[in-house]
Design an enzyme around this catalytic site. Structure first.
Site, PDB file in Angstrom:
ATOM      1  N   ASP A   1       0.835  -1.215   0.000  1.00  9.22           N
ATOM      2  CA  ASP A   1       0.000   0.000   0.000  1.00  9.22           C
ATOM      3  C   ASP A   1       0.867   1.262   0.000  1.00  9.22           C
ATOM      4  O   ASP A   1       0.482   2.286  -0.567  1.00  9.22           O
ATOM      5  CB  ASP A   1      -0.902   0.043   1.240  1.00  9.22           C
ATOM      6  CG  ASP A   1      -2.039  -0.970   1.136  1.00  9.22           C
ATOM      7  OD1 ASP A   1      -2.233  -1.536   0.044  1.00  9.22           O
ATOM      8  OD2 ASP A   1      -2.714  -1.198   2.163  1.00  9.22           O
TER       9      ASP A   1
ATOM     10  N   ASP B   1      12.558 -21.196   7.211  1.00  4.71           N
ATOM     11  CA  ASP B   1      12.452 -21.426   8.654  1.00  4.71           C
ATOM     12  C   ASP B   1      13.591 -20.625   9.271  1.00  4.71           C
ATOM     13  O   ASP B   1      14.769 -20.892   8.971  1.00  4.71           O
ATOM     14  CB  ASP B   1      12.592 -22.926   8.960  1.00  4.71           C
ATOM     15  CG  ASP B   1      12.437 -23.227  10.452  1.00  4.71           C
ATOM     16  OD1 ASP B   1      12.856 -22.380  11.279  1.00  4.71           O
ATOM     17  OD2 ASP B   1      11.915 -24.290  10.791  1.00  4.71           O
TER      18      ASP B   1
ATOM     19  N   TYR C   1       9.429 -16.320  27.067  1.00  2.66           N
ATOM     20  CA  TYR C   1       9.171 -15.386  25.952  1.00  2.66           C
ATOM     21  C   TYR C   1       9.729 -14.008  26.313  1.00  2.66           C
ATOM     22  O   TYR C   1      10.426 -13.383  25.500  1.00  2.66           O
ATOM     23  CB  TYR C   1       7.658 -15.313  25.697  1.00  2.66           C
ATOM     24  CG  TYR C   1       7.218 -14.337  24.633  1.00  2.66           C
ATOM     25  CD1 TYR C   1       7.415 -14.623  23.282  1.00  2.66           C
ATOM     26  CD2 TYR C   1       6.590 -13.134  24.960  1.00  2.66           C
ATOM     27  CE1 TYR C   1       6.996 -13.730  22.294  1.00  2.66           C
ATOM     28  CE2 TYR C   1       6.166 -12.247  23.988  1.00  2.66           C
ATOM     29  CZ  TYR C   1       6.373 -12.548  22.661  1.00  2.66           C
ATOM     30  OH  TYR C   1       5.950 -11.669  21.683  1.00  2.66           O
TER      31      TYR C   1
HETATM   32  N1  LIG Z   1       0.361 -10.767  18.986  1.00  3.98           N
HETATM   33  C1  LIG Z   1       0.860 -10.038  19.961  1.00  3.98           C
HETATM   34  O1  LIG Z   1       0.152  -9.698  20.937  1.00  3.98           O
HETATM   35  C2  LIG Z   1       2.278  -9.560  19.925  1.00  3.98           C
HETATM   36  C3  LIG Z   1       2.668  -8.577  20.846  1.00  3.98           C
HETATM   37  C4  LIG Z   1       3.989  -8.134  20.821  1.00  3.98           C
HETATM   38  C5  LIG Z   1       4.886  -8.647  19.916  1.00  3.98           C
HETATM   39  N2  LIG Z   1       4.480  -9.617  19.027  1.00  3.98           N
HETATM   40  C6  LIG Z   1       5.465 -10.119  18.097  1.00  3.98           C
HETATM   41  O2  LIG Z   1       5.020  -9.870  16.781  1.00  3.98           O
HETATM   42  C7  LIG Z   1       5.595 -10.814  15.881  1.00  3.98           C
HETATM   43  C8  LIG Z   1       4.509 -11.438  15.020  1.00  3.98           C
HETATM   44  O3  LIG Z   1       3.631 -12.154  15.884  1.00  3.98           O
HETATM   45  P1  LIG Z   1       2.104 -12.399  15.555  1.00  3.98           P
HETATM   46  O4  LIG Z   1       1.322 -11.784  16.642  1.00  3.98           O
HETATM   47  O5  LIG Z   1       1.814 -12.059  14.138  1.00  3.98           O
HETATM   48  O6  LIG Z   1       2.056 -13.987  15.805  1.00  3.98           O
HETATM   49  P2  LIG Z   1       1.434 -15.188  14.970  1.00  3.98           P
HETATM   50  O7  LIG Z   1       0.160 -14.790  14.347  1.00  3.98           O
HETATM   51  O8  LIG Z   1       1.483 -16.323  15.929  1.00  3.98           O
HETATM   52  O9  LIG Z   1       2.524 -15.398  13.809  1.00  3.98           O
HETATM   53  C9  LIG Z   1       3.814 -15.824  14.114  1.00  3.98           C
HETATM   54  C10 LIG Z   1       4.563 -15.875  12.821  1.00  3.98           C
HETATM   55  O10 LIG Z   1       5.919 -16.281  13.082  1.00  3.98           O
HETATM   56  C11 LIG Z   1       6.200 -17.379  12.230  1.00  3.98           C
HETATM   57  N3  LIG Z   1       7.206 -18.271  12.771  1.00  3.98           N
HETATM   58  C12 LIG Z   1       7.261 -18.862  13.979  1.00  3.98           C
HETATM   59  N4  LIG Z   1       8.349 -19.668  14.062  1.00  3.98           N
HETATM   60  C13 LIG Z   1       8.972 -19.577  12.855  1.00  3.98           C
HETATM   61  C14 LIG Z   1      10.126 -20.179  12.304  1.00  3.98           C
HETATM   62  N5  LIG Z   1      10.885 -21.043  13.003  1.00  3.98           N
HETATM   63  N6  LIG Z   1      10.496 -19.844  11.039  1.00  3.98           N
HETATM   64  C15 LIG Z   1       9.749 -18.967  10.327  1.00  3.98           C
HETATM   65  N7  LIG Z   1       8.633 -18.389  10.768  1.00  3.98           N
HETATM   66  C16 LIG Z   1       8.252 -18.686  12.035  1.00  3.98           C
HETATM   67  C17 LIG Z   1       4.874 -18.090  12.077  1.00  3.98           C
HETATM   68  O11 LIG Z   1       4.937 -18.989  10.992  1.00  3.98           O
HETATM   69  P3  LIG Z   1       4.049 -20.367  10.961  1.00  3.98           P
HETATM   70  O12 LIG Z   1       2.697 -19.976  10.425  1.00  3.98           O
HETATM   71  O13 LIG Z   1       4.838 -21.252  10.050  1.00  3.98           O
HETATM   72  O14 LIG Z   1       3.972 -20.875  12.378  1.00  3.98           O
HETATM   73  C18 LIG Z   1       3.970 -16.907  11.855  1.00  3.98           C
HETATM   74  O15 LIG Z   1       4.086 -16.437  10.534  1.00  3.98           O
HETATM   75  C19 LIG Z   1       6.338 -11.835  16.764  1.00  3.98           C
HETATM   76  O16 LIG Z   1       7.708 -11.513  16.817  1.00  3.98           O
HETATM   77  C20 LIG Z   1       5.702 -11.611  18.125  1.00  3.98           C
HETATM   78  O17 LIG Z   1       6.551 -12.023  19.184  1.00  3.98           O
HETATM   79  C21 LIG Z   1       3.201 -10.067  18.997  1.00  3.98           C
END
Ligand SMILES: NC(=O)c1ccc[n+]([C@@H]2O[C@H](COP(=O)([O-])OP(=O)(O)OC[C@H]3O[C@@H](n4cnc5c(N)ncnc54)[C@H](OP(=O)(O)O)[C@@H]3O)[C@@H](O)[C@H]2O)c1
Length: 233
Positions: free
Chosen positions: A27, A54, A141
């Site tokens: 976008d 990965d 975490y």
């Molecule tokens: N959601 C929250 O409240 C929150 C808050 C603060 C920070 N964060 C951070 O934001 C980021 C994105 O999180 P999200 O909320 O979008 O979580 P999510 O929906 O659970 O998505 C996690 C993503 O990470 C990928 N992933 C995990 N392990 C991996 C690996 N070994 N190799 C490649 N990809 C991998 C997953 O792929 P697969 O589909 O293959 O599992 C998925 O695409 C993360 O760093 C998280 O810690 C999230």
């Protein structure tokens, strides 16, 4: 840096905040988006180039960086969360989360550093407010994100002389699969992705992309121990 005409590489691009980043970049006029995921995605926009990655596979990171040598913006978004207190989660859970949340962003930064130095580009590391102080129910975490925040600061200092900006992002709860079990108001991943890109364009080193995060930021600068006590409770 400006997002228009940037060439971005996003990890964990298949869902959650990563998928929102892909669309927000498009976008905003990105020229190309390498969308890295364990299972390659398909996207209607021809500017999206799927990459199978990965992030715990060091050889695959190197291969991806060789393939995407024109990157100007690296977004280390992939993350893993395992709940539990410090004993319940245990050392093995910490090792697994360190691999994804801490070591992988460092390896990706190292692999893409030559391209980013050439372009005077930027790195975005997605951390969390729990990088500032631990939530006891997310013990390992929190530790993995705190270590990643420390490395983000070190990377920033190391790459500054080369004109590469390094941003740390400290979101509060975001409405994705990861936060499904968290009973707090959540920001949409679309809003988070847009706020992060705005922060990159503004040159904001540490980005607090939502209302919860900004509240924590204010509390942290006023009294870090009060935030630690609040999270501990
Ligand atoms: N959601 C929250 O409240 C929150 C808050 C603060 C920070 N964060 C951070 O934001 C980021 C994105 O999180 P999200 O909320 O979008 O979580 P999510 O929906 O659970 O998505 C996690 C993503 O990470 C990928 N992933 C995990 N392990 C991996 C690996 N070994 N190799 C490649 N990809 C991998 C997953 O792929 P697969 O589909 O293959 O599992 C998925 O695409 C993360 O760093 C998280 O810690 C999230």
């Amino acid at each position: 840096m400006t997002i228009t005409n940037s060439i971005a590489f996003v990890t964990g691009a298949n869902r959650g905040i990563g998928a929102a980043f892909v669309d927000a970049l498009l976008d905003a006029g990105a020229a190309r988006v390498y969308a890295a995921a364990r299972q390659p995605i398909s996207h209607a926009d021809p500017r999206v180039i799927p990459i199978t990655l990965d992030v715990t596979d060091a050889a695959a990171i190197k291969a991806a960086a060789d393939k995407a040598g024109d990157v100007t913006l690296l977004i280390n978004n992939a993350g893993a969360l395992e709940g539990g207190d410090v004993f319940a989660a245990g050392a093995e859970a910490l090792e697994r989360q360190l691999a994804v949340n801490t070591l992988a962003p460092l390896r990706l930064a190292a692999a893409f550093a030559p391209a980013l130095r050439r372009s005077k580009g930027a790195i975005v590391n997605i951390l969390s407010v729990v990088a500032l102080a631990p939530m006891p129910g997310l013990a390992s975490y929190s530790a993995s994100k705190a270590a990643a925040a420390s490395l983000t600061g070190a990377l920033r200092a190391t790459l500054a002389a080369d004109g590469v900006a390094v941003h740390g992002v400290f979101p509060g709860p975001v409405d994705t699969d990861m936060a499904a079990g968290i009973d707090l108001p959540k920001t949409s991943p679309v809003d988070v992705a847009r706020a992060v890109l705005a922060g990159v364009e503004a040159g904001t080193a540490d980005i607090f992309p939502d209302a919860f995060a900004r509240q924590v930021e204010q509390g942290w600068f006023a009294d870090p121990r009060a935030v630690a006590l609040q999270f501990a409770a």
